[in-house]
Design a protein around this motif. Structure first.
Motif, PDB file in Angstrom:
ATOM      1  N   VAL A   1       0.863  -1.188   0.000  1.00 52.00           N
ATOM      2  CA  VAL A   1       0.000   0.000   0.000  1.00 52.00           C
ATOM      3  C   VAL A   1       0.895   1.233   0.000  1.00 52.00           C
ATOM      4  N   VAL A   2       0.694   2.097  -1.028  1.00 49.28           N
ATOM      5  CA  VAL A   2       1.511   3.306  -1.132  1.00 49.28           C
ATOM      6  C   VAL A   2       0.608   4.530  -1.043  1.00 49.28           C
ATOM      7  N   PRO A   3       0.561   5.203   0.107  1.00 49.41           N
ATOM      8  CA  PRO A   3      -0.249   6.421   0.197  1.00 49.41           C
ATOM      9  C   PRO A   3       0.334   7.509  -0.709  1.00 49.41           C
ATOM     10  N   THR A   4      -0.502   8.096  -1.536  1.00 50.60           N
ATOM     11  CA  THR A   4      -0.056   9.155  -2.444  1.00 50.60           C
ATOM     12  C   THR A   4      -1.251   9.995  -2.887  1.00 50.60           C
TER      13      THR A   4
ATOM     14  N   ARG B   1       8.130  10.400   0.544  1.00 50.75           N
ATOM     15  CA  ARG B   1       8.376  11.789   0.968  1.00 50.75           C
ATOM     16  C   ARG B   1       8.804  12.578  -0.249  1.00 50.75           C
ATOM     17  N   TYR B   2       9.092  13.869  -0.029  1.00 52.85           N
ATOM     18  CA  TYR B   2       9.579  14.724  -1.104  1.00 52.85           C
ATOM     19  C   TYR B   2       8.553  14.732  -2.254  1.00 52.85           C
ATOM     20  N   GLU B   3       9.035  14.621  -3.501  1.00 52.22           N
ATOM     21  CA  GLU B   3       8.111  14.631  -4.649  1.00 52.22           C
ATOM     22  C   GLU B   3       7.600  13.226  -4.949  1.00 52.22           C
ATOM     23  N   GLY B   4       8.038  12.262  -4.199  1.00 52.59           N
ATOM     24  CA  GLY B   4       7.554  10.909  -4.437  1.00 52.59           C
ATOM     25  C   GLY B   4       8.683   9.904  -4.561  1.00 52.59           C
ATOM     26  N   ILE B   5       8.295   8.670  -4.720  1.00 51.92           N
ATOM     27  CA  ILE B   5       9.211   7.536  -4.871  1.00 51.92           C
ATOM     28  C   ILE B   5       9.397   7.274  -6.368  1.00 51.92           C
ATOM     29  N   ASP B   6      10.634   7.004  -6.794  1.00 45.30           N
ATOM     30  CA  ASP B   6      10.900   6.645  -8.207  1.00 45.30           C
ATOM     31  C   ASP B   6       9.858   5.610  -8.656  1.00 45.30           C
TER      32      ASP B   6
ATOM     33  N   GLU C   1      -1.124  -1.207  -4.336  1.00 48.67           N
ATOM     34  CA  GLU C   1      -2.241  -0.259  -4.377  1.00 48.67           C
ATOM     35  C   GLU C   1      -1.735   1.130  -4.028  1.00 48.67           C
ATOM     36  N   GLU C   2      -1.929   2.088  -4.930  1.00 43.56           N
ATOM     37  CA  GLU C   2      -1.656   3.487  -4.614  1.00 43.56           C
ATOM     38  C   GLU C   2      -2.954   4.079  -4.080  1.00 43.56           C
ATOM     39  N   VAL C   3      -2.919   4.611  -2.861  1.00 41.95           N
ATOM     40  CA  VAL C   3      -4.135   5.005  -2.144  1.00 41.95           C
ATOM     41  C   VAL C   3      -4.086   6.478  -1.761  1.00 41.95           C
ATOM     42  N   SER C   4      -5.163   7.203  -2.086  1.00 40.19           N
ATOM     43  CA  SER C   4      -5.273   8.593  -1.646  1.00 40.19           C
ATOM     44  C   SER C   4      -6.282   8.690  -0.507  1.00 40.19           C
ATOM     45  N   ILE C   5      -5.894   9.375   0.587  1.00 39.66           N
ATOM     46  CA  ILE C   5      -6.864   9.572   1.680  1.00 39.66           C
ATOM     47  C   ILE C   5      -7.572  10.910   1.529  1.00 39.66           C
ATOM     48  N   GLY C   6      -7.257  11.660   0.465  1.00 37.09           N
ATOM     49  CA  GLY C   6      -7.946  12.937   0.272  1.00 37.09           C
ATOM     50  C   GLY C   6      -7.199  13.808  -0.715  1.00 37.09           C
ATOM     51  N   ASP C   7      -7.918  14.843  -1.186  1.00 41.13           N
ATOM     52  CA  ASP C   7      -7.338  15.706  -2.234  1.00 41.13           C
ATOM     53  C   ASP C   7      -6.558  16.845  -1.608  1.00 41.13           C
ATOM     54  N   TYR C   8      -5.409  16.498  -1.043  1.00 40.28           N
ATOM     55  CA  TYR C   8      -4.500  17.493  -0.475  1.00 40.28           C
ATOM     56  C   TYR C   8      -3.122  16.837  -0.454  1.00 40.28           C
ATOM     57  N   VAL C   9      -2.086  17.608  -0.217  1.00 40.80           N
ATOM     58  CA  VAL C   9      -0.729  17.050  -0.253  1.00 40.80           C
ATOM     59  C   VAL C   9      -0.101  17.126   1.138  1.00 40.80           C
ATOM     60  N   LEU C  10       0.274  15.970   1.670  1.00 41.31           N
ATOM     61  CA  LEU C  10       0.989  15.917   2.944  1.00 41.31           C
ATOM     62  C   LEU C  10       2.494  15.975   2.668  1.00 41.31           C
ATOM     63  N   ALA C  11       3.283  16.120   3.725  1.00 42.03           N
ATOM     64  CA  ALA C  11       4.734  16.167   3.523  1.00 42.03           C
ATOM     65  C   ALA C  11       5.279  14.749   3.275  1.00 42.03           C
ATOM     66  N   GLY C  12       4.488  13.752   3.672  1.00 40.67           N
ATOM     67  CA  GLY C  12       4.941  12.374   3.458  1.00 40.67           C
ATOM     68  C   GLY C  12       3.814  11.402   3.742  1.00 40.67           C
ATOM     69  N   GLY C  13       4.056  10.152   3.494  1.00 41.20           N
ATOM     70  CA  GLY C  13       3.014   9.126   3.607  1.00 41.20           C
ATOM     71  C   GLY C  13       2.728   8.663   5.018  1.00 41.20           C
ATOM     72  N   GLU C  14       3.492   9.159   6.002  1.00 45.12           N
ATOM     73  CA  GLU C  14       3.349   8.622   7.363  1.00 45.12           C
ATOM     74  C   GLU C  14       1.963   8.898   7.959  1.00 45.12           C
TER      75      GLU C  14
HETATM   76  C1  LIG Z   1       4.033   6.506  -5.750  1.00 45.82           C
HETATM   77  O1  LIG Z   1       3.722   7.166  -4.519  1.00 45.82           O
HETATM   78  C2  LIG Z   1       4.594   8.111  -4.064  1.00 45.82           C
HETATM   79  O2  LIG Z   1       5.558   8.430  -4.707  1.00 45.82           O
HETATM   80  C3  LIG Z   1       4.252   8.701  -2.730  1.00 45.82           C
HETATM   81  O3  LIG Z   1       4.997   9.902  -2.550  1.00 45.82           O
HETATM   82  C4  LIG Z   1       4.504  10.874  -1.715  1.00 45.82           C
HETATM   83  C5  LIG Z   1       5.038  12.146  -1.794  1.00 45.82           C
HETATM   84  C6  LIG Z   1       4.548  13.144  -0.957  1.00 45.82           C
HETATM   85  C7  LIG Z   1       3.551  12.888  -0.033  1.00 45.82           C
HETATM   86  C8  LIG Z   1       3.039  11.605   0.042  1.00 45.82           C
HETATM   87  C9  LIG Z   1       2.015  11.296   1.073  1.00 45.82           C
HETATM   88  O4  LIG Z   1       0.729  11.102   0.586  1.00 45.82           O
HETATM   89  C10 LIG Z   1      -0.102  12.227   0.551  1.00 45.82           C
HETATM   90  O5  LIG Z   1       0.322  13.365   0.627  1.00 45.82           O
HETATM   91  C11 LIG Z   1      -1.527  11.916   0.401  1.00 45.82           C
HETATM   92  C12 LIG Z   1      -2.088  10.664   0.399  1.00 45.82           C
HETATM   93  N1  LIG Z   1      -3.432  10.831   0.233  1.00 45.82           N
HETATM   94  N2  LIG Z   1      -3.708  12.139   0.120  1.00 45.82           N
HETATM   95  C13 LIG Z   1      -2.547  12.827   0.218  1.00 45.82           C
HETATM   96  C14 LIG Z   1       3.511  10.578  -0.792  1.00 45.82           C
END
Ligand SMILES: COC(=O)COc1cccc(COC(=O)c2cn[nH]c2)c1
Length: 254
Positions: free
Chosen positions: A92-95, A121-126, A140-153
């Motif tokens: 599960v990859v929160p994004t 974290r950052y702009e994402g995982i390669d 599964e790439e999972v979004s918990i909402g339409d906003y950007v957190l600093a990381g998936g924690e």
């Molecule tokens: C392929 O996935 C990735 O690269 C994940 O990378 C990131 C980068 C920045 C922030 C996050 C955390 O997720 C959210 O912000 C998020 C999830 N749900 N709503 C907001 C994840």
């Protein structure tokens, strides 16, 4: 259920020692393991990120540490562990760019024997990390909402809490009773209306008399009406979906 969490901030998950989840871990219902991604770096600075190909702002998480971490964590389960022999975890990859996380999806995840969370974290995982992982496990790439957190924690904490409370034995009797009532009939997909407890009068505010009447039919009708009012006010789109679903359950008078 076994849950592995790979993150550069393991301390972020201290809350999983507390309350219902802490008790479930102590009772052996949940086997949650934390892994510091930097354990799979080999340079002096434990580097986990680098500049994005194609340019642009920010940094991208490097694939090598993730590949080694997932090999180590999501490879063969140890014999006799919570996940049966030969088990394959669901990654599960929160994004922000994932598919929506819902209660229904939490229910489905709660039926999995083994979940692995990758906290980006950052702009994402390669992107090749998920592509490589998908060769040997569902991803599964999972979004918990339409906003950007600093990381998936934070998102992982939300998903783990939502999923864990659905596991048998995690909720006490009182809470699970509440959960069941929402699973049944006309209240499904409606927002919960107001709730009250003693005292009957507080700062000149009265509890609605119907709730003290002992007339359970009247109480149920009142609660459904309040749930409809709350839903119409806060989430009208849920009512439209319910109506389009053929008024399923709404016209029940029980
Ligand atoms: C392929 O996935 C990735 O690269 C994940 O990378 C990131 C980068 C920045 C922030 C996050 C955390 O997720 C959210 O912000 C998020 C999830 N749900 N709503 C907001 C994840």
């Amino acid at each position: 259920m076994r849950i592995d969490i790979i993150t550069i901030f393991p301390d972020y998950f201290a809350p999983l020692e507390l309350s219902l989840i802490g008790k479930a871990r102590a009772a052996g219902i949940l086997d949650i393991r934390l892994h510091d991604l930097r354990s799979w770096t080999h340079d002096r600075h434990n580097t986990v990120d680098d500049t994005p190909y194609g340019g642009g702002p920010g940094m991208v998480m490097k694939p090598e540490p993730w590949g080694e971490a997932l090999d180590a964590v999501a490879g063969a389960p140890e014999p006799g562990g919570a996940a049966g022999p030969g088990a394959v975890p669901r990654l599960v990859v929160p994004t922000p760019s994932g598919t929506p996380f819902t209660q229904e999806r939490a229910k489905r995840l709660s039926e999995e024997p083994w979940l692995v969370f990758a906290c980006g974290r950052y702009e994402g995982i390669d992107s090749r990390v998920a592509a490589d992982a998908a060769r040997r496990m569902p991803v599964e790439e999972v979004s918990i909402g339409d906003y950007v957190l600093a990381g998936g924690e934070s998102a992982t904490l939300v998903i783990v809490e939502t999923v864990s409370r659905l596991l048998p034995g995690v909720l006490g009797n009182a809470e699970s009773a509440v959960q069941d009532s929402f699973a049944a009939g006309a209240m499904e997909n409606l927002l919960e209306g107001p709730v009250f407890t003693k005292p009957a009068r507080w700062r000149d505010l009265e509890v609605p008399p119907v709730l003290l009447s002992g007339d359970h039919g009247a109480v149920d009708r009142w609660r459904r009406h309040e749930a409809l009012r709350k839903t119409a006010r806060n989430r009208p789109e849920l009512l439209r979906a319910l109506a389009e679903g053929g008024m399923a359950g709404l016209d029940r008078t029980d």
